[in-house]
Design a protein around this motif. Structure first.
Motif, short mmCIF file in Angstrom:
data_model
loop_
_atom_site.label_atom_id
_atom_site.label_comp_id
_atom_site.label_asym_id
_atom_site.label_seq_id
_atom_site.Cartn_x
_atom_site.Cartn_y
_atom_site.Cartn_z
N HIS A 172 1.29 6.42 9.22
CA HIS A 172 0.22 6.81 8.30
C HIS A 172 0.72 7.97 7.43
O HIS A 172 1.52 8.77 7.88
CB HIS A 172 -1.01 7.27 9.09
CG HIS A 172 -1.34 6.37 10.24
ND1 HIS A 172 -2.37 5.46 10.20
CD2 HIS A 172 -0.77 6.22 11.46
CE1 HIS A 172 -2.40 4.79 11.35
NE2 HIS A 172 -1.45 5.24 12.13
N LEU B 274 -1.29 5.94 17.31
CA LEU B 274 -1.02 5.73 15.89
C LEU B 274 0.18 4.83 15.68
O LEU B 274 1.00 4.62 16.58
CB LEU B 274 -0.77 7.08 15.21
CG LEU B 274 -1.96 8.03 15.15
CD1 LEU B 274 -1.58 9.28 14.36
CD2 LEU B 274 -3.15 7.33 14.50
N SER C 73 2.02 -5.88 7.68
CA SER C 73 1.75 -5.26 6.38
C SER C 73 2.90 -5.45 5.41
O SER C 73 2.74 -5.28 4.21
CB SER C 73 1.46 -3.77 6.55
OG SER C 73 2.60 -3.09 7.01
N GLY D 265 0.81 -1.21 0.00
CA GLY D 265 0.00 0.00 0.00
C GLY D 265 0.85 1.25 0.00
O GLY D 265 0.52 2.23 -0.68
N ARG E 221 -4.19 8.06 0.77
CA ARG E 221 -3.78 7.81 2.15
C ARG E 221 -3.35 6.36 2.36
O ARG E 221 -4.00 5.45 1.87
CB ARG E 221 -4.94 8.13 3.09
CG ARG E 221 -4.60 7.83 4.56
CD ARG E 221 -5.71 8.18 5.53
NE ARG E 221 -5.33 7.80 6.86
CZ ARG E 221 -5.19 8.62 7.90
NH1 ARG E 221 -5.45 9.90 7.74
NH2 ARG E 221 -4.81 8.20 9.08
N HIS E 222 -2.26 6.19 3.09
CA HIS E 222 -1.85 4.85 3.48
C HIS E 222 -1.75 4.75 4.99
O HIS E 222 -1.19 5.62 5.65
CB HIS E 222 -0.48 4.49 2.87
CG HIS E 222 -0.05 3.12 3.26
ND1 HIS E 222 0.97 2.86 4.15
CD2 HIS E 222 -0.54 1.90 2.90
CE1 HIS E 222 1.10 1.55 4.31
NE2 HIS E 222 0.20 0.95 3.56
N ASP E 223 -2.34 3.69 5.54
CA ASP E 223 -2.26 3.42 6.97
C ASP E 223 -1.52 2.11 7.17
O ASP E 223 -1.91 1.09 6.61
CB ASP E 223 -3.67 3.24 7.57
CG ASP E 223 -4.48 4.52 7.53
OD1 ASP E 223 -4.31 5.35 8.42
OD2 ASP E 223 -5.27 4.68 6.58
N SER E 224 -0.49 2.16 7.98
CA SER E 224 0.21 0.94 8.36
C SER E 224 -0.10 0.71 9.82
O SER E 224 0.28 1.48 10.68
CB SER E 224 1.71 1.14 8.14
OG SER E 224 2.39 -0.06 8.32
N PHE E 225 -0.83 -0.38 10.10
CA PHE E 225 -1.26 -0.64 11.47
C PHE E 225 -0.32 -1.62 12.17
O PHE E 225 -0.33 -1.74 13.38
CB PHE E 225 -2.67 -1.25 11.48
CG PHE E 225 -3.71 -0.40 10.83
CD1 PHE E 225 -3.98 0.87 11.30
CD2 PHE E 225 -4.42 -0.85 9.72
CE1 PHE E 225 -4.95 1.67 10.70
CE2 PHE E 225 -5.39 -0.06 9.12
CZ PHE E 225 -5.65 1.19 9.61
N ASP E 226 0.49 -2.34 11.39
CA ASP E 226 1.12 -3.53 11.93
C ASP E 226 2.25 -3.97 11.00
O ASP E 226 2.17 -3.82 9.80
CB ASP E 226 0.03 -4.63 11.94
CG ASP E 226 0.39 -5.80 12.80
OD1 ASP E 226 1.43 -6.43 12.53
OD2 ASP E 226 -0.37 -6.08 13.73
#
Lengths: 252, 252, 252, 252
Positions: B199, B196, B222, B112, B214-219
């Protein structure tokens, strides 16, 4: 059937005033009895039987307009800027002599913006971190916006009250400006982008969660529901009220 | 039935490496034939019959690991940092002597994130305004993030190519830092918020419209789809490839 | 100094057409040589020396207008709807007799929207999950929007091509409609909200990460950069092109 | 120096309970005096001198646990589900016999979620339109989420109270499900996406403006600040309180 509220609009030819004229005309519970421009005599609002005035004029005219309304027992809803602390004091004295008359002076009539600020301030008492991102069209000359600065100040005051300091920040190495402006310990970032109007996001973070409160203002029309709400409520709030939040049932 | 790809993981006890071990074990088309820690001898990957290595070690070890793999005809997918221009040149020379062997070195395996950067760079050729907001946990020591800086540089290069300069900005009066950091003419804002992870938002604006990527990296998880994609594709890309986007069918 | 492109606008009194008139007049590299309304004779564009027409008329008129332009060697950029497959075939035949003349027919001239759709379709090849949320003003009569349906179809086609099926979904118990509409296996949600114009978000998710591609259309003005880009590029694209993405250097 | 609050955790081996154990241990103003699992005897909490219990057990056990605590003059903070109206009535009767003991039963301890719901309900009194989008991981079996349904019901109740009905919607032609589920007249959309945890957005719209209130829950850790806040405040709230918002200074 309930009688309709007789409303006069001052500054009726201006950008905001002309929107207000349309809004009052469209409101089923109001009647537009007068719409005055720059050179019209104020007496017309009395002759027309107005019980409410909406003042959307200019800093130079607003004080005289409101004084005239109060002295004639007419409630006033005011969106014009220029009300210094001194002017407000003079007005309070005048209102003390006219009990029963209400005046609302509000820097911002967008309900969403007023609510967003109130919610953000309240929520900031419960979160470890808080920052503000405001976004506007690129022709704006000041950064951050006045609304963002006021929001940050209100947040800082709320956090101080509950013993919370600034947000955690381990930044050691930064490109100048990356972490935004510091307003009373709250970081504020200003984005300028073609196509935008006026937008603000308050980001609150705690362990494992985030709360985001965002307001988008797309159009001047966004002020009108607040103006109408002001007209409907001003008679029940005798004396001076500053800020539309004073009329909202927020309990905040 | 297709044979499964025999994969060895180097740095198998590290945070990323242990995720990779799990990912390879879960992939139906792969077989984990070796998982080496810091002190294990590299010869084990040859003995185990590995045809692919995933290197997630440390800057001090990665060059030796990759050299060993190439010399034994084993393809390498590398997420370790520390590959200077000089090291890359040495590796290219080595690969020239081993045609058919592929090496992928990527600073970022989150699909992503790689796509978001590629899209933002491409889109920035068509919009009047562009800014970046990156958001991370408050324990991060640098601001803005390396990804945000690289994205801004790539955007600036794309805009220069099509004759677009900086974004319009009428700011005359600003609180220090409000307008963010300036990276090659692109404004970058860094938010730090408890809760957070990592992101990034690229905002592009033109008359009457906005495009947001938008890109979100939660973990850390990924990164694993990108690592697996790398393993699957590396044999078809002999020689050195830097950046996972070289394997994506982006045509950008 | 480069000569300015002589452009005629058809449908100049309509909502879109009048925006186009302003846009062409403001473009430093174009000259508005004719602006025709419903009852004006097409010959005027030849007399005025137009080399380009922008057609923003109505489904009943557009085919005749474009035929006239092509027969007179004038390039056409067309935003009018109503171009069935049959009409397009007739036009292709006509263009074959007039090599060197270009026609662009696009259902959507907002660059951001065209890019967002292209990016979303491409990205959907790499993510386990994808859904669409479109948001519009509450006076819209159809749900979901045509753009959302086309985006979903394009995404579905891309996923099929790489062997990806629908997104994972363990829902066993749902209130009717909660999971949105199903368009070729892609879930589409339609929000209707006073204050909005036209907005769309494509959400893509994989293990530990999310990619979001959002387009906001605030104003009809958003179509004009795409129209001008079309005029500038149409001469270099002889024959028929359907969709503005054919002119964008997307390589997608 | 203030004495530390002696706290016992019930259900200490469960997913939530083990987080609570860590949270209590880390809180500078609390002391963990007991941590009981499924088979431990409740008497241990009395022996350990606990003045507070945190119950994170199962529906079958929670009623007995709370009864035991109240009868021993110990305040209880309860996150376990299964409290029917009947059970709550029995508990109220018991508490009437033990004045001074406080019990907090909350379905949701995430401060951000509780605040978001309260703000959304309040704001919905002032906006023409309101819709909810909730987003979760794709392994969730129900749609929409319980939180979204409760939020919608609360919004509907608030709107009824001020004489506002449903949101405007001109939809005439829709693909089945596009406009979401109808919960008491409020539209609710459920997105399922790999990579997500639990997220909710309430969108409110009026002429020219939008207010968005979003909550993201990334991790179970998000419940702990609310649990600790509950422990700190429960002694000051004798009797039964249902919902953490009863302890927040919201004035809503």
């Amino acid at each position: 059937m309930a009688e309709r509220l007789p409303v006069a609009v001052l500054g009726a030819n201006g950008r905001m005033g002309s929107e207000a004229v349309k809004a009052v005309e469209s409101a089923p519970d109001m009647e537009l009895v007068a719409a005055l421009g720059r050179n019209d005599a104020l007496e017309a609002i009395v002759d027309a039987g107005a019980r409410y005035v909406v003042d959307l004029t200019v800093p130079d005219a607003t004080e005289r307009n409101v004084r005239f309304a109060v002295e004639h027992g007419i409630h006033a809803v005011v969106g014009t800027t220029g009300w210094t602390g001194e002017r407000l004091d003079v007005l309070r004295t005048l209102l003390a002599e006219h009990p029963g008359v209400g005046v609302l002076i509000a820097p911002n009539f967008a309900l969403g913006s007023v609510l967003a600020t109130a919610f953000a301030a309240k929520a900031s008492r419960y979160f470890e971190s808080v920052e503000i991102v405001e976004l506007h069209h690129p022709d704006k000359v000041d950064a951050p916006s006045g609304t963002a600065v006021r929001t940050a100040q209100l947040i800082a005051a709320n956090r101080t009250e509950v013993g919370l300091g600034g947000s955690p920040d381990a930044t050691e190495k930064q490109l100048e400006g990356a972490r935004g402006a510091d307003v009373d310990g709250v970081r504020v970032h200003a984005v300028r982008l073609r196509g935008l109007v006026a937008h603000q996001e308050v980001l609150l973070g705690g362990p494992g969660e985030q709360l985001t409160i965002r307001h988008d203002s797309f159009d001047r029309a966004s002020f009108m529901p607040g103006v109408l709400l002001g007209v409907r409520a001003v008679a029940e709030h005798p004396g001076l009220t500053v800020g539309l939040d004073g009329y909202l049932d927020l309990g905040l």
